[in-house]
Design an enzyme around this catalytic site. Structure first.
Site, PDB file in Angstrom:
ATOM      1  N   CYS A 167       3.323 -13.616  11.155  1.00 49.30           N
ATOM      2  CA  CYS A 167       4.526 -14.335  10.733  1.00 49.30           C
ATOM      3  C   CYS A 167       5.577 -14.344  11.833  1.00 49.30           C
ATOM      4  O   CYS A 167       6.209 -15.371  12.110  1.00 49.30           O
ATOM      5  CB  CYS A 167       5.090 -13.709   9.465  1.00 49.30           C
ATOM      6  SG  CYS A 167       6.539 -14.545   8.812  1.00 49.30           S
ATOM      7  N   CYS A 192       5.987  -9.074   1.828  1.00 51.48           N
ATOM      8  CA  CYS A 192       6.922  -9.841   1.006  1.00 51.48           C
ATOM      9  C   CYS A 192       6.245 -10.667  -0.084  1.00 51.48           C
ATOM     10  O   CYS A 192       6.837 -10.904  -1.126  1.00 51.48           O
ATOM     11  CB  CYS A 192       7.793 -10.737   1.890  1.00 51.48           C
ATOM     12  SG  CYS A 192       6.917 -12.068   2.746  1.00 51.48           S
TER      13      CYS A 192
END
Length: 376
Positions: free
Chosen positions: A121, A218
């Site tokens: 990410c 997350c």
């Protein structure tokens, strides 16, 4: 070898009208908020941005400072930017995040690997989008609340561990390019977590100063990746159902729930009692076998890494000595590196537990990041 310099905050002594303009990535948590406060105190002109990456709001997201999956946290970040007097943008990257990060996470587990989505990410989503947005908004730099520092030597930029080694996040940032590093500021690199909390308290944000933390991924509610796979892979139970536990000699030991439910080094939750501790030492997707072994059999001395990104040096000689770290909470161990075409072979001086395909291997020289790669 000469001592490299540390350059977390470019010098900013200019009047407000000529201050460097910084795109500040804000999660709504304490770290990025205090980073913004510090930059503002230094005289930088700030523009805030918060990612919208995922719509799942778990209890952990709402209660802790892990803000990137919580819609509520987006509004907290926007409110904080407004209080501090600078503009704020919301960057919707849900499609890219799903197509690249989540898809890769699922695919890696279905190949018997253990991925680290935060690393992917950072390189493919966050910094790429931040640099592009900084250009659009005429920002000179980008900044985040990571605990890391940036060094510079012989025309090259590289990561240095944060002063607070218990919070150091260089392990997740090894993919950053020279362009990324040249335009990045880490305001928290010279601070410890208690110091950051104290700054928030002194600035009048008592509730923020006491905000707890989460180490969860997350998009994985309650850190339960197995349920996530079952809910997001079509016909998961049928395609990746029960298979055999075997030992390192191939002897059948019992039945498991499906290889994606296991990771290298796992000891608890195996669902099999053998009278003595056994660990997952290998995963064989092609035969749906999970190999169990002793702690001694879990150890290895060498691995190969792909997708190499070098930081401190443009190239490494064969036999170069590093401290190789193969998990975030792993302290690392001394090793030598050798080139094998586009791969690096890393040889530990002593055996290392749980060398896991899919995880990042980050190579350090003291507190400096030499580079990194993905274990294969």
């Amino acid at each position: 070898m000469k001592e490299p310099v540390t350059c977390n905050l470019p010098i900013c002594n200019s009047p407000k009208a000529n201050s460097p303009r910084v795109l500040m990535a804000m999660s709504g948590g304490i770290d990025s908020t205090v980073a913004a406060m510090l930059l503002q105190d230094q005289g930088y002109e700030l523009v805030g941005v918060t990612y919208r990456v995922y719509d799942q709001i778990s209890q952990a997201c709402m209660e802790k400072e892990k803000g990137c999956c919580s819609v509520n946290a987006i509004f907290e970040a926007k409110h904080m930017a407004q209080q501090m007097g600078f503009e704020h943008h919301i960057l919707d990257i849900r499609k890219d995040f799903n197509d690249l990060v989540i898809r890769n996470f699922i695919d890696e587990y279905l190949q018997g690997h253990t991925p680290n989505p935060c690393v992917l990410c950072n390189s493919t989503i966050k910094w790429g989008k931040l640099i592009a947005m900084a250009d659009e908004l005429d920002c000179d730099y980008i900044a985040t609340g990571h605990y890391a520092r940036i060094g510079q030597q012989d025309g090259r930029y590289f990561l240095r561990k944060g002063v607070d080694e218990t919070k150091d996040q260089t392990y997740f940032l090894w993919t950053l390019t020279q362009e990324n590093l040249a335009r990045t500021i880490f305001p928290l690199g010279e601070l410890t977590k208690p110091e950051v909390r104290q700054i928030a308290l002194e600035k009048g944000y008592e509730k923020l100063s006491k905000k707890s933390e989460s180490q969860e991924i997350c998009f994985i509610p309650d850190n339960d990746y197995r349920t996530f796979l079952a809910e997001n892979v079509e016909n998961f139970a049928e395609k990746y159902g029960p298979g055999l536990f075997v030992d390192t000699s191939g002897k059948r030991l019992g039945e498991h729930r499906g290889f994606p439910n296991y990771t290298i080094g796992q000891r608890k939750g195996l669902g099999i009692a053998l009278g003595h501790p056994m660990f997952v030492v290998d995963i064989r997707p092609e035969s749906n076998e999970v190999v169990l072994g002793t702690r001694e059999e879990l150890q290895g001395k060498t691995f190969r890494a792909k997708d190499i990104n070098l930081m401190k040096y443009a190239s490494l000689p064969d036999g170069f000595e590093v401290n190789a770290k193969i998990r975030y909470r792993n302290r690392g161990a001394q090793a030598s590196v050798y080139h094998e075409n586009d791969l690096l072979r890393v040889e530990f001086h002593e055996g290392m537990d749980s060398i896991t395909p899919g995880q990042s291997a980050v190579l350090y020289e003291g507190i400096d990041v030499v580079g990194g790669g993905i274990i294969i």
